[in-house]
Design a protein around this motif. Structure first.
Motif, PDB file in Angstrom:
ATOM      1  N   ASP A   1      34.017  44.982  38.576  1.00 21.06           N
ATOM      2  CA  ASP A   1      34.461  45.226  39.706  1.00 21.06           C
ATOM      3  C   ASP A   1      34.043  46.965  40.321  1.00 21.06           C
ATOM      4  O   ASP A   1      33.141  46.902  40.978  1.00 21.06           O
ATOM      5  CB  ASP A   1      35.803  44.788  39.924  1.00 21.06           C
ATOM      6  N   SER A   2      34.757  47.440  39.334  1.00 13.63           N
ATOM      7  CA  SER A   2      34.237  49.150  40.012  1.00 13.63           C
ATOM      8  C   SER A   2      32.982  49.468  39.577  1.00 13.63           C
ATOM      9  O   SER A   2      32.289  50.775  39.996  1.00 13.63           O
ATOM     10  CB  SER A   2      34.813  50.070  38.687  1.00 13.63           C
ATOM     11  N   ILE A   3      31.650  48.647  39.303  1.00 12.28           N
ATOM     12  CA  ILE A   3      30.783  48.644  39.050  1.00 12.28           C
ATOM     13  C   ILE A   3      30.070  47.670  39.724  1.00 12.28           C
ATOM     14  O   ILE A   3      28.545  47.827  39.750  1.00 12.28           O
ATOM     15  CB  ILE A   3      30.117  49.236  37.460  1.00 12.28           C
ATOM     16  N   GLY A   4      30.737  47.281  40.665  1.00 12.36           N
ATOM     17  CA  GLY A   4      30.155  46.157  41.518  1.00 12.36           C
ATOM     18  C   GLY A   4      29.164  44.858  40.932  1.00 12.36           C
ATOM     19  O   GLY A   4      28.349  44.307  41.566  1.00 12.36           O
ATOM     20  N   ARG A   5      29.520  44.865  39.350  1.00 10.90           N
ATOM     21  CA  ARG A   5      28.687  43.886  39.447  1.00 10.90           C
ATOM     22  C   ARG A   5      30.246  42.824  38.596  1.00 10.90           C
ATOM     23  O   ARG A   5      29.670  41.586  37.815  1.00 10.90           O
ATOM     24  CB  ARG A   5      28.787  44.402  37.556  1.00 10.90           C
ATOM     25  N   CYS A   6      30.809  42.419  39.659  1.00  6.33           N
ATOM     26  CA  CYS A   6      31.840  41.037  39.036  1.00  6.33           C
ATOM     27  C   CYS A   6      31.384  39.878  39.668  1.00  6.33           C
ATOM     28  O   CYS A   6      31.897  39.878  40.743  1.00  6.33           O
ATOM     29  CB  CYS A   6      32.961  41.696  39.218  1.00  6.33           C
ATOM     30  N   GLY A   7      30.268  39.515  39.269  1.00  5.31           N
ATOM     31  CA  GLY A   7      29.936  38.482  39.955  1.00  5.31           C
ATOM     32  C   GLY A   7      28.925  37.505  38.814  1.00  5.31           C
ATOM     33  O   GLY A   7      28.433  38.052  38.718  1.00  5.31           O
ATOM     34  N   GLY A   8      28.383  36.513  39.652  1.00  8.99           N
ATOM     35  CA  GLY A   8      27.185  36.053  38.678  1.00  8.99           C
ATOM     36  C   GLY A   8      27.424  35.424  37.393  1.00  8.99           C
ATOM     37  O   GLY A   8      28.772  35.264  37.503  1.00  8.99           O
ATOM     38  N   GLN A   9      26.933  35.401  36.326  1.00  4.89           N
ATOM     39  CA  GLN A   9      27.134  33.899  35.463  1.00  4.89           C
ATOM     40  C   GLN A   9      27.441  34.228  34.183  1.00  4.89           C
ATOM     41  O   GLN A   9      28.848  33.723  33.715  1.00  4.89           O
ATOM     42  CB  GLN A   9      25.338  34.217  34.754  1.00  4.89           C
ATOM     43  N   ARG A  10      27.585  36.434  34.258  1.00  6.76           N
ATOM     44  CA  ARG A  10      28.567  36.974  33.300  1.00  6.76           C
ATOM     45  C   ARG A  10      29.776  36.692  33.805  1.00  6.76           C
ATOM     46  O   ARG A  10      31.244  35.680  33.382  1.00  6.76           O
ATOM     47  CB  ARG A  10      28.764  38.414  33.882  1.00  6.76           C
ATOM     48  N   VAL A  11      30.660  36.230  35.285  1.00  8.64           N
ATOM     49  CA  VAL A  11      31.716  35.952  35.515  1.00  8.64           C
ATOM     50  C   VAL A  11      32.227  34.567  35.397  1.00  8.64           C
ATOM     51  O   VAL A  11      33.340  34.070  35.103  1.00  8.64           O
ATOM     52  CB  VAL A  11      31.905  36.309  37.571  1.00  8.64           C
ATOM     53  N   GLU A  12      31.470  33.389  35.861  1.00 12.28           N
ATOM     54  CA  GLU A  12      31.229  32.247  35.905  1.00 12.28           C
ATOM     55  C   GLU A  12      31.391  32.063  34.128  1.00 12.28           C
ATOM     56  O   GLU A  12      32.220  30.665  33.876  1.00 12.28           O
ATOM     57  CB  GLU A  12      29.580  31.305  35.810  1.00 12.28           C
ATOM     58  N   ARG A  13      30.325  32.688  33.031  1.00 10.33           N
ATOM     59  CA  ARG A  13      31.460  32.687  31.862  1.00 10.33           C
ATOM     60  C   ARG A  13      33.165  33.192  31.518  1.00 10.33           C
ATOM     61  O   ARG A  13      33.471  32.118  30.879  1.00 10.33           O
ATOM     62  CB  ARG A  13      30.144  33.166  30.828  1.00 10.33           C
ATOM     63  N   VAL A  14      33.036  34.029  32.377  1.00  5.52           N
ATOM     64  CA  VAL A  14      34.190  34.047  31.814  1.00  5.52           C
ATOM     65  C   VAL A  14      35.243  32.958  32.999  1.00  5.52           C
ATOM     66  O   VAL A  14      36.598  33.289  31.957  1.00  5.52           O
ATOM     67  CB  VAL A  14      34.877  35.718  32.752  1.00  5.52           C
ATOM     68  N   CYS A  15      34.957  32.777  34.224  1.00  6.22           N
ATOM     69  CA  CYS A  15      36.242  31.700  34.006  1.00  6.22           C
ATOM     70  C   CYS A  15      35.959  30.026  33.244  1.00  6.22           C
ATOM     71  O   CYS A  15      37.552  29.899  33.619  1.00  6.22           O
ATOM     72  CB  CYS A  15      35.384  31.315  35.530  1.00  6.22           C
ATOM     73  N   ARG A  16      34.846  29.728  32.852  1.00  3.29           N
ATOM     74  CA  ARG A  16      35.204  28.959  31.849  1.00  3.29           C
ATOM     75  C   ARG A  16      35.653  29.073  30.636  1.00  3.29           C
ATOM     76  O   ARG A  16      37.158  28.397  30.246  1.00  3.29           O
ATOM     77  CB  ARG A  16      33.652  28.818  30.673  1.00  3.29           C
TER      78      ARG A  16
END
Length: 314
Positions: free
Chosen positions: A90-105
């Motif tokens: 979040d602090s670098i503006g990268r809290c989204g996309g496929q990386r966060v989709e994988r985290v949600c899994r």
């Protein structure tokens, strides 16, 4: 002419400034991740370098481990590590996309029956961990683990099926709080500051702020710390101040405190920078390595808070 491969970071600020003194501390003591974070936030470094450093902590199950949160050692993924990773993204503006989709899994896979997160899973057993984070076989859902994660995902407009039940859990947990403690309040604020229903969030925050003041969970006069109790189970001197709840001026927790109380709190935070350039940790220190790794994290957070509230740091 600069040699090929030379650093493109801007010059280090004058040595007497808080950020320069903190930089010396970070370069001397921090992990690569915190070094990259410091460079990104205060020296014009790149987000890619932060994300690359963070990826070293990611596991095949799409969670994070390897002591990303220093008080939990060992390689196994844990919800608290994931919360830490999302804060970094979040602090670098990268809290989204496929990386966060994988985290949600991953979050879906480790959630309790009510769809929320435990603080620590039994897989931590056998690895060192802080004594104040108990390991049980059937861990319950915790606002401490769930609130910050749900808040960050809403803040970044992430939509995933996991969020529906987890959000409901957070509302129920926050709105039923009575006797509470500072870290639980911080988790509640992290949720409320980004919850989609803003009117409901403001009403819940107003009630929570009254609890904080009634239960004396914030030191309102740093010159009289002993007049404010430390929460049961906390380390001696593990006080919380207004800036711990209102980390930015637009936080809902900012309304809990007067301008004078906030000014005193931020002034106290600034004076806490140590001679070595870093800020201290206030929670219980149970192992030398964890304290060493945590102090650069706390130092970066202190600089963020001071800058967010308009105080000069460089």
């Amino acid at each position: 002419m600069a040699e090929s491969g030379a650093s493109t970071l801007p010059p280090t600020p004058p040595a007497h400034t808080p950020v320069a003194r903190a930089g010396h501390f970070v370069w001397l003591t921090a992990r690569v991740l915190e070094q990259r974070r410091f460079a990104y936030h205060f020296l014009g470094g790149g987000a890619d370098e932060v994300e690359t450093a963070l990826s070293a902590y990611r596991n095949e199950d799409d969670g994070y481990g390897h002591a990303l949160e220093p008080d939990l050692r060992g390689p196994v993924s844990q919800p608290l590590h994931v919360g830490h990773a999302l804060r970094v993204l979040d602090s670098i503006g990268r809290c989204g996309g496929q990386r966060v989709e994988r985290v949600c899994r991953y979050l879906t896979a480790v959630s309790t029956q009510d769809g929320a997160l435990p603080a620590i899973l039994p897989s931590q057993r056998g690895y060192p961990s802080a004594p104040f984070v108990p390991i049980v076989e059937d861990p319950p859902s915790e606002l401490l683990a769930t609130g910050p994660v749900v808040g960050l995902l809403h803040r970044n407009e992430v939509w995933h099926a996991w969020l529906f039940r987890a959000t409901d859990f957070c509302w129920q947990a926050v709105e039923s709080l009575e006797k509470t403690h500072p870290y639980e309040v911080e988790a509640a604020v992290a949720f409320l500051d980004s919850a989609p229903d803003r009117q409901r969030a403001e009403e819940a925050a107003d009630r929570l702020g009254r609890l904080v003041r009634e239960q004396r969970l914030a030191v309102l006069d740093p010159e009289d710390l002993d007049a404010f109790p430390v929460a049961p189970g906390y380390a001696p001197g593990e006080h919380h101040l207004p800036h711990d709840y209102a980390k930015t001026p637009d936080s809902l927790a900012r309304a809990w405190f007067t301008d004078e109380e906030m000014t005193r709190s931020l002034g106290f935070l600034r004076t806490q920078q140590r001679e070595d350039g870093g800020w201290p940790i206030r929670w219980r220190q149970w192992a030398p390595g964890t304290a060493l790794e945590a102090r650069p994290i706390v130092t970066i957070e202190a600089l963020h808070t001071l800058r967010a509230h308009g105080l000069q740091i460089s």
